[in-house]
Design an enzyme around this catalytic site. Structure first.
Site, short mmCIF file in Angstrom:
data_model
loop_
_atom_site.label_atom_id
_atom_site.label_comp_id
_atom_site.label_asym_id
_atom_site.label_seq_id
_atom_site.Cartn_x
_atom_site.Cartn_y
_atom_site.Cartn_z
N TYR A 146 1.84 -4.64 9.13
CA TYR A 146 1.89 -3.76 7.96
C TYR A 146 3.20 -2.97 7.90
O TYR A 146 3.89 -2.96 6.89
CB TYR A 146 0.69 -2.81 8.02
CG TYR A 146 0.67 -1.73 6.96
CD1 TYR A 146 0.84 -2.05 5.61
CD2 TYR A 146 0.45 -0.39 7.29
CE1 TYR A 146 0.79 -1.06 4.63
CE2 TYR A 146 0.41 0.60 6.33
CZ TYR A 146 0.59 0.26 5.00
OH TYR A 146 0.56 1.24 4.04
N1 LIG Z 1 -4.11 5.19 1.66
C1 LIG Z 1 -3.21 5.43 2.60
O1 LIG Z 1 -3.49 6.11 3.61
C2 LIG Z 1 -1.81 4.92 2.45
C3 LIG Z 1 -0.82 5.42 3.32
C4 LIG Z 1 0.47 4.95 3.21
C5 LIG Z 1 0.78 4.00 2.26
N2 LIG Z 1 -0.19 3.52 1.43
C6 LIG Z 1 0.21 2.50 0.45
O2 LIG Z 1 -0.15 2.94 -0.84
C7 LIG Z 1 -0.56 1.83 -1.64
C8 LIG Z 1 -1.93 2.09 -2.22
O3 LIG Z 1 -2.83 2.36 -1.16
P1 LIG Z 1 -4.37 2.75 -1.46
O4 LIG Z 1 -4.92 3.29 -0.20
O5 LIG Z 1 -4.46 3.53 -2.72
O6 LIG Z 1 -4.96 1.29 -1.67
P2 LIG Z 1 -6.42 0.77 -2.06
O7 LIG Z 1 -7.34 1.87 -2.41
O8 LIG Z 1 -6.81 -0.19 -1.00
O9 LIG Z 1 -6.05 -0.06 -3.37
C9 LIG Z 1 -5.23 -1.18 -3.27
C10 LIG Z 1 -4.87 -1.63 -4.66
O10 LIG Z 1 -4.10 -2.85 -4.54
C11 LIG Z 1 -4.74 -3.85 -5.32
N3 LIG Z 1 -4.64 -5.14 -4.67
C12 LIG Z 1 -5.03 -5.47 -3.40
N4 LIG Z 1 -4.82 -6.78 -3.19
C13 LIG Z 1 -4.29 -7.28 -4.34
C14 LIG Z 1 -3.89 -8.58 -4.75
N5 LIG Z 1 -3.96 -9.64 -3.93
N6 LIG Z 1 -3.41 -8.74 -6.01
C15 LIG Z 1 -3.33 -7.69 -6.85
N7 LIG Z 1 -3.70 -6.44 -6.53
C16 LIG Z 1 -4.19 -6.25 -5.28
C17 LIG Z 1 -6.20 -3.43 -5.43
O11 LIG Z 1 -6.74 -3.91 -6.62
P3 LIG Z 1 -7.89 -5.03 -6.74
O12 LIG Z 1 -8.82 -4.84 -5.59
O13 LIG Z 1 -8.47 -4.76 -8.09
O14 LIG Z 1 -7.15 -6.30 -6.68
C18 LIG Z 1 -6.09 -1.91 -5.50
O15 LIG Z 1 -5.85 -1.49 -6.82
C19 LIG Z 1 -0.47 0.60 -0.74
O16 LIG Z 1 0.76 -0.06 -0.95
C20 LIG Z 1 -0.53 1.18 0.65
O17 LIG Z 1 0.10 0.36 1.60
C21 LIG Z 1 -1.47 3.96 1.51
#
Ligand SMILES: NC(=O)c1ccc[n+]([C@@H]2O[C@H](COP(=O)([O-])OP(=O)(O)OC[C@H]3O[C@@H](n4cnc5c(N)ncnc54)[C@H](OP(=O)(O)O)[C@@H]3O)[C@@H](O)[C@H]2O)c1
Length: 238
Positions: A146
């Site tokens: 990741y």
């Molecule tokens: N949450 C954290 O602690 C955290 C920390 C640091 C960075 N981030 C980064 O922030 C971003 C968002 O994180 P989050 O926690 O909000 O994520 P999340 O709740 O898991 O949501 C992920 C999103 O990505 C979409 N997605 C996943 N696989 C996909 C695919 N194959 N094609 C198209 N869309 C896809 C999902 O939509 P569908 O399921 O509808 O496809 C969903 O809208 C990510 O890039 C993550 O690495 C998160």
């Protein structure tokens, strides 16, 4: 706005719409996407859902075409937020996991920028915001796959700032710390333990990350190019 059906993406879609943007809500899950769109429209905002699996290059290119069509021929802001974050020991990581993570976290932003940035540059303006993570800056056990994918995103952010910035396209990244979202729900108390290492001592909220994305996407950040903005409760600073 990719990954707008959940978590940080859904919060950012709502905020950008509130500030006047017509938002394309992208994701695979139609039910979640339609509910994000309905909530935005209920508050008087403009949004449309487009289904796309961003691990497939053709699907990414189709999304770019649909975004341009919905925008009446133009896309002013691209937020590369969709991402997956499987954790685990390197020796247990399968080839298919490597391919899937790099396809979504690295190749999809690459294809979207390739498809949309040239038209922004031709018009002389646009903003691209990429999502990174603290695991791209700090080596963390179990996060090699990741973290490395997001380290690529951080470098791409700077490379694209160099490539498109002189033609008016600002490219920046937000580097969140732990945030409670649908995607991190399974982490339970592990997320609190990770967050406890930072000065803020707690996980962030999707809204706190959305504010940073909206700032970088907006005119208030007109002199900000190639920046990676940590919104991590201070974790990478200490
Ligand atoms: N949450 C954290 O602690 C955290 C920390 C640091 C960075 N981030 C980064 O922030 C971003 C968002 O994180 P989050 O926690 O909000 O994520 P999340 O709740 O898991 O949501 C992920 C999103 O990505 C979409 N997605 C996943 N696989 C996909 C695919 N194959 N094609 C198209 N869309 C896809 C999902 O939509 P569908 O399921 O509808 O496809 C969903 O809208 C990510 O890039 C993550 O690495 C998160």
């Amino acid at each position: 706005m990719t990954g707008a059906t959940s978590g940080i993406g859904a919060a950012t879609a709502a905020l950008l719409a509130e500030r006047g943007a017509h938002v394309l809500v992208a994701g695979r899950d139609r039910a979640r996407g339609e509910s994000v769109v309905a909530a935005i429209r209920d508050r008087g905002g403009r949004a449309d859902f487009v289904a796309a699996d961003l691990r497939e290059a053709e699907s990414v290119r189709r999304l770019a075409r649909e975004a341009a069509t919905l925008g009446g021929g133009r896309v002013d802001i691209l937020v590369n937020n969709a991402g997956s974050y499987p954790f685990g020991p390197t020796e247990q990581t399968q080839d298919r996991d490597l391919d899937a993570v790099y396809a979504l976290n690295v190749k999809a932003p690459f294809h979207l920028v390739a498809a949309l940035a040239p038209a922004m540059a031709e018009r002389g303006g646009g903003a691209i915001v990429n999502l990174s993570t603290i695991a791209a800056e700090t080596g963390m056990a179990g996060m090699a796959l990741y973290g490395s994918s997001k380290a690529a995103v951080e470098l791409l952010t700077k490379a694209w700032a160099a490539e498109y910035g002189p033609r008016g396209v600002r490219v920046n990244a937000v580097r969140p710390g732990p945030v409670r979202t649908e995607g991190t729900a399974d982490m339970g108390e592990d997320l609190d333990a990770l967050a406890a290492q930072a000065p803020a001592g707690r996980p962030g909220t999707p809204q706190e990350i959305a504010e940073a994305i909206a700032y970088l996407a907006g005119d208030a950040a007109s002199f900000v190019h190639g920046a990676v903005l940590s919104v991590d409760g201070g974790r990478t600073a200490v």
